[in-house]
Design a protein around this motif. Sequence first.
Motif, short mmCIF file in Angstrom:
data_model
loop_
_atom_site.label_atom_id
_atom_site.label_comp_id
_atom_site.label_asym_id
_atom_site.label_seq_id
_atom_site.Cartn_x
_atom_site.Cartn_y
_atom_site.Cartn_z
N TYR A 168 4.45 12.72 1.43
CA TYR A 168 3.62 13.84 0.97
C TYR A 168 2.29 13.31 0.43
CZ TYR A 168 2.03 17.50 -2.25
OH TYR A 168 1.27 18.41 -2.94
N GLY A 169 2.36 12.25 -0.40
CA GLY A 169 1.14 11.65 -0.95
C GLY A 169 0.21 11.15 0.14
N GLY A 170 0.79 10.56 1.19
CA GLY A 170 -0.02 10.08 2.31
C GLY A 170 -0.71 11.22 3.04
N ARG A 171 -0.02 12.35 3.17
CA ARG A 171 -0.61 13.51 3.85
C ARG A 171 -1.70 14.15 3.01
NH1 ARG A 171 2.55 16.19 8.04
NH2 ARG A 171 0.57 17.20 8.36
N ILE A 172 -1.53 14.14 1.68
CA ILE A 172 -2.49 14.78 0.79
C ILE A 172 -3.66 13.83 0.48
CG2 ILE A 172 -2.78 15.79 -1.52
CD1 ILE A 172 -1.24 17.55 0.38
N GLY A 173 -3.36 12.52 0.30
CA GLY A 173 -4.42 11.55 0.03
C GLY A 173 -4.31 10.87 -1.32
N PHE A 174 -3.08 10.56 -1.76
CA PHE A 174 -2.92 9.80 -3.00
C PHE A 174 -1.75 8.84 -2.87
CE2 PHE A 174 -0.15 13.42 -3.63
CZ PHE A 174 0.92 12.95 -4.36
N SER A 175 -1.73 7.85 -3.75
CA SER A 175 -0.69 6.85 -3.76
C SER A 175 0.28 7.17 -4.89
CB SER A 175 -1.31 5.47 -3.98
OG SER A 175 -0.34 4.47 -3.91
N ILE A 176 1.56 6.81 -4.73
CA ILE A 176 2.54 7.09 -5.77
C ILE A 176 3.14 5.79 -6.30
CG2 ILE A 176 3.11 9.26 -4.64
CD1 ILE A 176 5.91 7.98 -4.06
N ARG A 177 3.84 5.91 -7.43
CA ARG A 177 4.60 4.78 -7.96
C ARG A 177 5.76 5.32 -8.77
NH1 ARG A 177 3.03 4.04 -13.36
NH2 ARG A 177 1.06 5.05 -13.82
N ARG A 178 6.77 4.47 -8.94
CA ARG A 178 7.92 4.82 -9.79
C ARG A 178 7.50 4.59 -11.23
NH1 ARG A 178 10.20 2.10 -5.26
NH2 ARG A 178 11.81 3.35 -4.25
N ASP A 179 7.79 5.55 -12.10
CA ASP A 179 7.37 5.42 -13.49
C ASP A 179 8.55 5.23 -14.43
OD1 ASP A 179 5.33 5.54 -15.60
OD2 ASP A 179 6.29 7.42 -16.15
#
Length: 150
Positions: free
Chosen positions: A40-51
């Motif tokens: 989803y992040g790749g489609r929208i344009g952001f990177s994610i991480r586990r917090d």
Amino acid sequence: MAFQFHFDMDIEVENHCAWKPKQGMPFDLEQCAYGFYNAYGGRIGFSIRRDYCRKNKYTNQLICKLLVCNKEGFQKVDKRDPLAKNPRAETRTGCEAQLYVKLDEGIGKFVVTDFKEKHNHDLVSLECAHMLPSQRKISATQAIELDLAA
């Protein structure tokens, strides 16, 4: 164990209901939730991480996991010499976008209990999204070639 998520590229960006996280959405494993939110992040344009995660202290089983935008929070004070020649650039903006999944013991699946999609920063274009930290992937063939070259 690698989890791959592929989406039909015919889906218009405006019509993202099929690949947008929703409250109550179930996942068999935490890794599936991570893969879905990362896609989803790749489609929208952001990177994610586990917090954040919490485990059962008796069984060590994962109970919940918080996945956040890579720009969540703020950088801690740099403990190095204040006269450092190349101090690290600030990359975090306090973004509140997140996906929180919790284990529903009744069904034995991880369920989305909180989803915030509002970002306080510009998103990356689809042409550059593959360069984001969580989106950088190499194929098994490329990994073997790298091992052989070393």
